[in-house]
Design an enzyme around this catalytic site. Structure first.
Site, mmCIF file in Angstrom:
data_model
loop_
_atom_site.group_PDB
_atom_site.id
_atom_site.type_symbol
_atom_site.label_atom_id
_atom_site.label_comp_id
_atom_site.label_asym_id
_atom_site.label_seq_id
_atom_site.Cartn_x
_atom_site.Cartn_y
_atom_site.Cartn_z
ATOM 1 N N TYR A 72 1.007 -1.424 -0.100
ATOM 2 C CA TYR A 72 0.055 -0.307 0.231
ATOM 3 C C TYR A 72 1.119 0.814 0.214
ATOM 4 O O TYR A 72 0.831 1.886 -0.850
ATOM 5 C CB TYR A 72 -1.166 0.234 1.408
ATOM 6 C CG TYR A 72 -2.292 1.417 1.410
ATOM 7 C CD1 TYR A 72 -2.866 0.961 0.302
ATOM 8 C CD2 TYR A 72 -1.373 2.289 1.362
ATOM 9 C CE1 TYR A 72 -3.875 2.180 0.695
ATOM 10 C CE2 TYR A 72 -3.170 3.506 1.650
ATOM 11 C CZ TYR A 72 -4.168 2.819 0.825
ATOM 12 O OH TYR A 72 -4.840 4.154 0.736
ATOM 13 N N PHE A 124 -6.578 21.238 -23.812
ATOM 14 C CA PHE A 124 -7.475 19.758 -24.464
ATOM 15 C C PHE A 124 -9.100 18.861 -23.452
ATOM 16 O O PHE A 124 -8.887 20.005 -22.850
ATOM 17 C CB PHE A 124 -6.117 18.458 -24.237
ATOM 18 C CG PHE A 124 -7.526 17.002 -23.965
ATOM 19 C CD1 PHE A 124 -7.077 16.390 -26.056
ATOM 20 C CD2 PHE A 124 -7.585 16.401 -23.587
ATOM 21 C CE1 PHE A 124 -8.465 15.334 -26.468
ATOM 22 C CE2 PHE A 124 -8.170 15.173 -23.486
ATOM 23 C CZ PHE A 124 -8.398 15.030 -25.538
ATOM 24 N N ASP A 125 -9.576 19.014 -24.650
ATOM 25 C CA ASP A 125 -10.175 18.968 -24.156
ATOM 26 C C ASP A 125 -10.948 18.320 -22.094
ATOM 27 O O ASP A 125 -12.018 19.316 -21.258
ATOM 28 C CB ASP A 125 -11.894 18.427 -24.572
ATOM 29 C CG ASP A 125 -12.034 16.800 -24.665
ATOM 30 O OD1 ASP A 125 -10.428 16.601 -24.486
ATOM 31 O OD2 ASP A 125 -12.218 15.969 -25.894
ATOM 32 N N ASP A 215 1.277 20.399 -20.144
ATOM 33 C CA ASP A 215 0.222 19.225 -20.319
ATOM 34 C C ASP A 215 0.739 18.180 -21.381
ATOM 35 O O ASP A 215 1.419 18.525 -22.276
ATOM 36 C CB ASP A 215 -1.028 19.851 -20.817
ATOM 37 C CG ASP A 215 -1.617 18.352 -21.331
ATOM 38 O OD1 ASP A 215 -1.291 16.985 -21.251
ATOM 39 O OD2 ASP A 215 -3.136 18.611 -21.248
ATOM 40 N N ALA A 217 1.688 15.606 -21.984
ATOM 41 C CA ALA A 217 0.918 13.511 -22.559
ATOM 42 C C ALA A 217 1.951 13.163 -24.144
ATOM 43 O O ALA A 217 2.238 12.426 -23.742
ATOM 44 C CB ALA A 217 -0.341 13.551 -23.307
ATOM 45 N N LYS A 258 0.018 8.167 -23.231
ATOM 46 C CA LYS A 258 0.513 7.922 -24.400
ATOM 47 C C LYS A 258 2.132 7.857 -24.956
ATOM 48 O O LYS A 258 2.288 6.731 -25.282
ATOM 49 C CB LYS A 258 0.500 9.264 -25.250
ATOM 50 C CG LYS A 258 -0.979 10.206 -25.843
ATOM 51 C CD LYS A 258 -1.887 10.587 -24.208
ATOM 52 C CE LYS A 258 -2.896 10.640 -24.499
ATOM 53 N NZ LYS A 258 -4.462 10.645 -23.733
ATOM 54 N N HIS A 450 -18.989 15.560 -26.840
ATOM 55 C CA HIS A 450 -18.507 14.509 -27.694
ATOM 56 C C HIS A 450 -18.723 12.820 -27.041
ATOM 57 O O HIS A 450 -18.961 12.014 -28.381
ATOM 58 C CB HIS A 450 -17.560 14.512 -28.307
ATOM 59 C CG HIS A 450 -16.108 14.253 -27.639
ATOM 60 N ND1 HIS A 450 -16.207 15.534 -26.279
ATOM 61 C CD2 HIS A 450 -14.807 13.602 -27.740
ATOM 62 C CE1 HIS A 450 -15.124 15.487 -26.131
ATOM 63 N NE2 HIS A 450 -14.043 14.305 -26.695
HETATM 64 N N1 F0G Z 1 -4.048 15.926 -22.158
HETATM 65 C C1 F0G Z 1 -3.515 15.940 -23.606
HETATM 66 C C2 F0G Z 1 -2.526 16.932 -24.494
HETATM 67 C C3 F0G Z 1 -4.636 14.788 -24.023
HETATM 68 O O1 F0G Z 1 -4.415 14.430 -25.448
HETATM 69 C C4 F0G Z 1 -5.186 14.040 -23.058
HETATM 70 C C5 F0G Z 1 -6.159 12.734 -23.595
HETATM 71 C C6 F0G Z 1 -5.256 14.277 -21.892
HETATM 72 C C7 F0G Z 1 -4.412 15.425 -21.308
HETATM 73 C C8 F0G Z 1 -6.476 13.294 -20.790
HETATM 74 O O2 F0G Z 1 -5.899 12.046 -20.597
HETATM 75 O O3 F0G Z 1 -6.354 10.562 -21.072
HETATM 76 O O4 F0G Z 1 -5.228 10.181 -20.003
HETATM 77 O O5 F0G Z 1 -7.008 11.321 -19.195
HETATM 78 N N2 F0G Z 1 -6.819 12.207 -25.073
HETATM 79 C C9 F0G Z 1 -6.631 11.462 -25.117
HETATM 80 C C10 F0G Z 1 -6.892 11.485 -26.780
HETATM 81 C C11 F0G Z 1 -8.183 10.479 -24.630
HETATM 82 O O6 F0G Z 1 -8.030 11.301 -27.996
HETATM 83 O O7 F0G Z 1 -6.215 12.743 -27.111
HETATM 84 P P1 F0G Z 1 -6.491 11.199 -19.891
#
Ligand code: F0G
Length: 458
Positions: A72, A124-125, A215, A217, A258, A450
């Site tokens: 843990y 990002f969304d 950010d 990713a 990613k 979406h």
């Molecule tokens: N930031 C970026 C630039 C992303 O592309 C994503 C996720 C996230 C944050 C969120 O990360 O999915 O691990 O919670 N992008 C995916 C996509 C879902 O299809 O581009 P997550």
């Protein structure tokens, strides 16, 4: 003879690719209410919905799963990951989270308050979602050239420093939660941000006394673009470049699904221990104890290994090379695609592909549907549907951007699969004039619509 470039890996395990008939796909997509997220994976032949969590792990990643320490607190797997994060990113303090949006949730719980501004480059969304959910405002300061899909520019993901400074100058310091810069800029087409730009952002963050987070990713892909496009970086390694990129930030959020090539995982990196300590409380509430934060020990091991593999130059060359291969094929067929090609995906410009369909009828989503029906390829819409409604006026946010993203999973598909994808899109392009109408929304969620939207053909 010069030897051709080859993938720096071979394949030990395979899984089936599902085929189907056009009639089946017509029925399935209608049953799915024309929402790609509602399709079952067996109904999809080539799945380009996302490059997130869809990569193939290596033999080394699978083997360290067996060494996972499931204690843990204080598991060796946690320390493996902590060491890898420190080595690759330079951040001394870190918190594991179950994925990228969880990292955003924890970090923004510390930094973002109602009415705050969060300037950055095309958030990002999920980032936008977490900001707007807190009644704060994401301010998009991306360079203008990013919205010109045909003009070549090496760093279309950049922040326009004048726009950023304008936001910082016109608002009290306490109103700026932080600057958040996405590398690579997914929403703008997987476009990179230059080192010079990151340095400039750091300068403004210091001048106005605000925090600056990345950010991250697709940070390794961003580093590859810096190495291959920015003067002075050709002889540096990806890891040296990554360390310099991170050196300009106060911290980072990471969706490890990613560039760390794992199916699930994420983390937050911090430079100062105060933000780290404040975030730790939220991590415990939302994610789990600070030495596992939503991940199993085995998953932290695989993630640590993935950080090394994902920052390998040969791997990145083959990965970004495959994206370029698909983009070049589609371009050769005359299909309107966003240029230069991004790192993780090819973006089709639905407005040029289907100019007869107005934005009100969601042309990019309509094109996603046609591409699926044609050959079972699942892409995703980056357009009006994803942009959600304005939180205040509740009107659709028409940005004029209507893209279909074909995101390529890492180490999963071969170039033959890419030939198939290009041929399917070409066949839709050949019959584009027969596509007369788009889609309308039947039901939608108030935020991130979406994912769950239900639509019908007009
Ligand atoms: N930031 C970026 C630039 C992303 O592309 C994503 C996720 C996230 C944050 C969120 O990360 O999915 O691990 O919670 N992008 C995916 C996509 C879902 O299809 O581009 P997550």
């Amino acid at each position: 003879m010069e030897l051709p470039f080859i993938e720096p890996y071979k394949i030990k395990m395979v899984e089936p690719v599902y085929t189907s008939t056009r009639d089946q796909r017509e029925k399935w997509i209608s049953d799915a209410r024309f929402n790609m997220f509602n399709l079952k994976s067996e109904q999809v032949t080539i799945d380009l919905l996302t490059d997130s969590g869809t990569g193939a792990m290596s033999d080394r990643q699978w083997s360290v799963l067996m060494l996972g320490d499931e204690s843990y607190a204080g598991a060796s797997s946690y320390y493996n990951l902590k060491n890898a994060v420190a080595e690759i990113t330079g951040f001394k303090y870190f918190l594991p989270t179950h994925q990228g949006r969880a990292a955003e949730n924890v970090l923004f719980s510390v930094l973002v308050r109602e009415g705050d501004l969060v300037p950055g480059n095309s958030h990002f969304d999920t980032t936008k979602g977490h900001i707007e959910f807190r009644k704060a405002i994401p301010v998009d300061c991306t360079v203008d050239i990013a919205s010109d899909f045909t003009k070549w520019d090496p760093f279309k993901g950049n922040v326009d420093l004048d726009k950023l400074e304008d936001v910082l100058k016109k608002n009290p310091r306490e109103k700026i939660a932080c600057i958040i810069v996405t590398i690579t800029n997914n929403t703008a087409g997987g476009q990179p941000v230059s080192m010079a730009n990151l340095r400039g952002i750091r300068g403004l963050a210091d001048k106005y006394g605000v925090k600056f987070f990345l950010d991250s990713a697709r940070f390794a892909e961003n580093a590859w673009f810096i190495k291959t496009r920015e003067e002075g970086y050709a002889d540096k390694t990806i890891r040296e470049i990554a360390l310099e990129m991170f050196s300009y930030a106060d911290g980072m959020t990471m969706s490890a699904k990613k560039d760390a090539i794992v199916n699930m995982g994420g983390f937050i990196g911090f430079r100062d221990d105060e933000t780290f300590r404040n975030a730790s409380t939220y991590n415990i509430i939302y994610e789990g104890f600070i030495t596992y934060g939503g991940m199993s020990g085995r998953d932290m091991n695989a993630l640590a290994q993935g950080l090394y593999e994902g920052t390998d130059y040969e791997f990145l060359s083959s990965r970004i090379g495959q994206t370029d291969y698909l983009g070049s094929k589609m371009k050769e067929y005359g299909i309107p695609v966003l240029e230069p090609f991004g790192g993780h995906a090819i973006f089709i410009d639905a407005k040029r592909f289907l100019p007869q369909i107005p934005d009100e009828e969601f042309p990019a989503q309509a094109l996603c549907v046609e591409i699926y029906i044609e050959g079972g390829i699942r892409g995703t819409e980056i357009g009006t549907l994803m942009a959600d409604r304005d939180p205040v006026t509740r009107e659709n946010r028409f940005s004029g951007k209507e893209l279909v993203r074909l995101a390529i999973p890492r180490r999963v598909y071969t170039d033959n699969h890419m030939d198939y994808v290009a041929a399917v899109v070409k066949n839709v392009f050949d019959r584009k004039d027969s596509i007369k109408k788009g889609l309308r929304i039947v039901s939608e969620a108030p935020i991130l619509r979406h994912f769950t939207v239900e639509m019908e053909r007009i």
